[in-house]
Design an enzyme around this catalytic site. Structure first.
Site, PDB file in Angstrom:
ATOM      1  N   PRO A  43       0.821  -1.208   0.000  1.00  0.00           N
ATOM      2  CA  PRO A  43       0.000   0.000   0.000  1.00  0.00           C
ATOM      3  C   PRO A  43       0.856   1.260   0.000  1.00  0.00           C
ATOM      4  O   PRO A  43       1.859   1.339   0.707  1.00  0.00           O
ATOM      5  CB  PRO A  43      -0.792  -0.108   1.301  1.00  0.00           C
ATOM      6  CG  PRO A  43      -0.750  -1.554   1.675  1.00  0.00           C
ATOM      7  CD  PRO A  43       0.560  -2.046   1.162  1.00  0.00           C
ATOM      8  N   LEU A  44       0.433   2.222  -0.807  1.00  0.00           N
ATOM      9  CA  LEU A  44       1.084   3.522  -0.867  1.00  0.00           C
ATOM     10  C   LEU A  44       0.023   4.582  -0.618  1.00  0.00           C
ATOM     11  O   LEU A  44      -0.983   4.649  -1.340  1.00  0.00           O
ATOM     12  CB  LEU A  44       1.741   3.749  -2.231  1.00  0.00           C
ATOM     13  CG  LEU A  44       2.269   5.144  -2.512  1.00  0.00           C
ATOM     14  CD1 LEU A  44       3.400   5.500  -1.559  1.00  0.00           C
ATOM     15  CD2 LEU A  44       2.726   5.263  -3.947  1.00  0.00           C
TER      16      LEU A  44
END
Length: 63
Positions: A2-3
């Site tokens: 996840p970013l």
């Protein structure tokens, strides 16, 4: 991995930004069952002169 990309208006202390990144990491980790070491958080500070509210820069509005 996840970013999370967050844009905020300039003016917060490094400690506040650090707390934000920690809290976002915790929340994403819990929400997605993702290991914290796999989560990336990017915080970009935007100058008040480049942040408009109702067509007027935040700097002119005194924000």
């Amino acid at each position: 991995m996840p970013l999370v990309n967050i844009q905020i208006m300039e003016g917060r202390s490094p400690e506040k930004i650090e707390t934000l990144m920690k809290n976002v990491t915790e929340t994403v980790s819990e929400s997605l069952d993702a290991p914290k070491e796999n989560i990336r958080v990017i915080v970009s500070e935007v100058p008040k002169t480049n942040w408009a509210i109702g067509g007027t820069s935040a700097k002119k509005l005194g924000r």
